[in-house]
Design a protein around this motif. Structure first.
Motif, short mmCIF file in Angstrom:
data_model
loop_
_atom_site.label_atom_id
_atom_site.label_comp_id
_atom_site.label_asym_id
_atom_site.label_seq_id
_atom_site.Cartn_x
_atom_site.Cartn_y
_atom_site.Cartn_z
N ILE A 68 11.77 11.50 3.03
CA ILE A 68 10.22 11.10 3.09
C ILE A 68 9.77 10.79 4.39
CG2 ILE A 68 8.60 9.35 2.22
CD1 ILE A 68 10.38 9.11 -0.43
N THR A 69 9.10 11.64 4.83
CA THR A 69 8.60 11.49 6.22
C THR A 69 7.80 10.01 6.61
OG1 THR A 69 6.58 12.52 6.24
CG2 THR A 69 8.40 13.86 6.36
N SER A 70 7.86 9.54 7.80
CA SER A 70 6.87 8.59 8.13
C SER A 70 5.50 9.03 7.97
CB SER A 70 7.06 8.15 9.49
OG SER A 70 8.47 7.62 9.54
N GLU A 71 5.09 10.07 8.10
CA GLU A 71 3.72 10.73 8.03
C GLU A 71 3.27 10.74 6.65
OE1 GLU A 71 5.47 12.19 11.68
OE2 GLU A 71 6.21 12.41 9.58
N ARG A 72 4.10 11.02 5.50
CA ARG A 72 3.73 10.61 4.18
C ARG A 72 3.61 9.41 3.97
NH1 ARG A 72 7.65 12.37 -1.04
NH2 ARG A 72 5.97 11.58 -2.59
N ILE A 73 4.46 8.40 4.45
CA ILE A 73 4.36 7.19 4.04
C ILE A 73 2.78 6.40 4.45
CG2 ILE A 73 5.26 4.60 4.52
CD1 ILE A 73 7.99 6.11 4.64
N ALA B 182 0.26 8.23 5.10
CA ALA B 182 -0.79 8.90 4.54
C ALA B 182 -0.97 7.93 3.06
CB ALA B 182 -0.58 10.28 4.15
N THR B 183 0.10 7.95 2.44
CA THR B 183 0.07 7.22 1.20
C THR B 183 -0.75 5.99 1.34
OG1 THR B 183 1.88 8.37 0.33
CG2 THR B 183 1.47 6.26 -0.92
N ALA B 184 -0.14 5.32 2.36
CA ALA B 184 -0.88 3.76 2.68
C ALA B 184 -2.35 3.87 3.11
CB ALA B 184 -0.10 2.97 3.80
N GLY B 185 -2.79 5.18 3.65
CA GLY B 185 -4.08 5.23 4.16
C GLY B 185 -4.47 4.56 5.49
N LEU B 186 -3.24 4.58 6.33
CA LEU B 186 -3.15 3.81 7.55
C LEU B 186 -2.90 4.74 8.78
CD1 LEU B 186 -1.27 0.41 6.50
CD2 LEU B 186 -3.86 0.68 6.71
N GLU B 187 -3.05 4.41 9.78
CA GLU B 187 -2.62 4.95 11.15
C GLU B 187 -1.60 4.43 11.75
OE1 GLU B 187 -3.69 7.94 12.20
OE2 GLU B 187 -5.02 8.27 10.50
N PRO B 188 -0.56 4.80 12.38
CA PRO B 188 0.33 3.98 13.24
C PRO B 188 -0.04 2.92 13.76
CG PRO B 188 0.71 6.56 13.44
CD PRO B 188 -0.68 6.38 12.86
N GLY B 189 0.44 1.81 13.72
CA GLY B 189 -0.08 0.45 14.41
C GLY B 189 -1.08 -0.36 13.34
N GLU B 190 -1.44 0.12 12.44
CA GLU B 190 -2.48 -0.53 11.55
C GLU B 190 -1.77 -1.54 10.49
OE1 GLU B 190 -6.49 2.16 11.70
OE2 GLU B 190 -5.17 2.30 9.95
N VAL C 38 0.79 -1.12 0.17
CA VAL C 38 0.14 -0.24 0.03
C VAL C 38 0.80 1.26 0.09
CG1 VAL C 38 -1.90 -1.11 0.88
CG2 VAL C 38 -0.19 -0.40 2.46
N ALA C 39 2.13 1.26 0.30
CA ALA C 39 3.07 2.26 0.11
C ALA C 39 4.32 1.71 -0.06
CB ALA C 39 3.09 3.07 1.33
N LYS D 265 -0.30 0.38 -8.68
CA LYS D 265 -1.27 0.39 -7.30
C LYS D 265 -0.58 0.42 -6.33
CE LYS D 265 -5.66 -1.06 -9.51
NZ LYS D 265 -6.61 -1.80 -9.60
N TRP D 266 0.79 0.39 -6.40
CA TRP D 266 1.79 -0.15 -5.04
C TRP D 266 2.00 1.12 -4.32
CZ3 TRP D 266 6.03 -3.70 -6.11
CH2 TRP D 266 5.86 -5.13 -6.34
N GLY D 267 1.36 2.38 -4.70
CA GLY D 267 1.65 3.71 -3.75
C GLY D 267 2.94 3.98 -3.68
N LEU D 268 3.61 4.25 -4.90
CA LEU D 268 5.24 4.36 -4.97
C LEU D 268 5.46 5.93 -4.71
CD1 LEU D 268 7.90 3.48 -5.62
CD2 LEU D 268 7.54 4.01 -8.14
N MET D 269 6.39 5.87 -3.86
CA MET D 269 7.05 7.34 -3.73
C MET D 269 8.55 7.30 -4.16
SD MET D 269 5.38 7.85 0.18
CE MET D 269 5.17 6.01 0.13
#
Length: 423
Positions: free
Chosen positions: A60-65, A67-75, A30-31, A49-53
């Motif tokens: 590349i911040t962890s927050e951007r990763i 967000a690209t994955a559409g996930l919250e920390p721990g998910e 997903v990222a 569809k791999w969500g390539l950055m």
């Protein structure tokens, strides 16, 4: 209904060797983060569809990763990646005992992986690297990773435990001998047990052995054209015309005082992969990322391997496309993890660490067994231009790099790990 899809975040994705294997085991990437432009073009072409950055992971911040994955920390279910191992002298600030600073802009690739692990906090992680990571006396990288994971546990309240092991891909059905180190961890403290080898050499196999014989180069590529219409596969240079005089499964050592050919070289005076040729009935040797003109493995038809053949030997899924030159393709493929080995480990992560008990069925990326295996190709006579090299050449005085490496790797297995880690 089959087992539900799981999510993977991929760092140092390259051309996608790890990701293809996790994909086959039911994970969605997903990222993905990758710096190399040719690899990024290949990922966009084959897996849009791999969500390539595209870019340097340090930028590349962890927050951007997330967000690209559409996930919250721990998910996220799993974080995967194979950080290129930089010389650790560049990171002497942590080798010398300074506190590990995961956000330091000078951080190396291993520290960047740890930073994302800390911020994403996936249920499990896999980190792949070269066998040199665990050499006894040169294991700063491994110790750095273990120390970093301990620090993450203290800072975030996680309970990551780590198991590591050096695996040979051929032992798990990959038609290629390729050794890599894998670290696998679980956020809740579960201990990961690496799967037992499922394949072995014909000499080791017996009726009482549950393992299968190695998958071979013929299993992988025997159905492909013997002579594809690709002029770029010709072997030129000084030694190209010598290759047809070397038997399948042999290298330049055939033409030494201990081989069956002419005495053109001294024993062990060249790299093992010099004039190295595949044998139909054996796994391939490691596909090289940046081979010279005489560096194999070469096809038994005395030519370079085609892109499709290299993909098969790396157990990539069929049907991949590339929009770059052969040099870039070989570099990408030679740096990748065999996807079948990743599939095997991904299935075990699902079963052992994510609680998925539903069977995934047969492995998707393993090559079929192809019978019968044709006889070896006939040898050519020694070309006249090489006869002037025949002489009583001296042997190399050392024990050989292969033997030394295996000794170091064996010693490394005694390294201490984090509490509760196995292997």
């Amino acid at each position: 209904m089959g087992a539900r899809k799981r999510t993977a975040i991929s760092l140092y994705t390259g051309v996608g060797g790890l990701d293809f294997g996790f994909e086959a085991a039911g994970f969605d990437t997903v990222a993905a983060v990758e710096l190399d432009a040719a690899s990024c073009r290949a990922v966009r072409l084959n897996r849009p569809k791999w969500g390539l950055m595209e870019g340097d992971i340090h930028d590349i911040t962890s927050e951007r990763i997330l967000a690209t994955a559409g996930l919250e920390p721990g998910e996220a279910d799993v974080l995967i990646g194979g950080p290129p191992c930089q010389p650790f002298s560049k990171s002497s600030y942590w080798v010398n005992g300074d506190a590990l600073r995961l956000d330091d802009p000078r951080a190396d690739t291993l520290t960047a992986y740890l930073r994302v692990l800390r911020d994403v906090r996936p249920k499990a992680f896999l980190l792949e690297n070269v066998y040199g990571l665990v050499y006894k006396g040169k294991d700063e990288g491994l110790r750095h990773l273990l120390t970093g994971i301990e620090q993450i546990n203290r800072e975030t309240g996680t309970n990551y435990t780590v198991s590591w092991k050096m695996l040979n891909a051929a032992h798990y059905g990959v038609p290629q001998n390729r050794e890599r180190v894998f670290l696998i961890g679980s956020r809740d403290g579960a201990s990961f047990q690496f799967p037992a080898a499922t394949h072995c050499s014909a000499e080791e196999h017996s009726l009482l052995d549950d393992r299968e014989p190695y998958r071979t180069a013929w299993d992988a590529i025997g159905d492909l054209p013997r002579l594809p219409n690709e002029p770029s596969l010709e072997v030129g240079g000084k030694w190209g015309d010598l290759l047809p005089t070397i038997p399948e499964g042999q290298n330049y050592l055939w033409h030494t005082n201990r081989g069956g050919g002419a005495q053109l070289f001294g024993w062990r005076t060249r790299y093992w992969s010099f004039l190295l040729k595949l044998a139909k009935d054996q796994p391939s040797w490691t596909i090289q990322a940046q081979p010279g003109s005489a560096i194999g493995p070469f096809h038994w038809m005395n030519r370079k391997l085609s892109v499709q053949e290299m993909c098969r030997l790396q157990t990539f899924p069929d049907g991949l496309s590339f929009e770059c030159g052969r040099t870039d393709v070989q570099r990408m493929l030679g740096n990748a993890v065999p996807s079948l080995l990743a599939e095997v480990l991904a299935r075990e992560i699902r079963r052992q660490l994510l609680g998925d008990k539903k069977s995934l069925g047969a492995l998707k990326l393993i090559a079929p067994v192809r019978h019968p295996v044709p006889a070896p190709e006939r040898l050519a006579r020694l070309p006249a231009k090489y006869k002037s090299l025949i002489a009583d050449h001296a042997d190399h005085p050392g024990e050989g790099r292969l033997q030394a490496r295996k000794k170091q790797a064996k010693e490394a297995e005694t390294l201490p790990l984090l509490p509760a880690a196995a292997e």
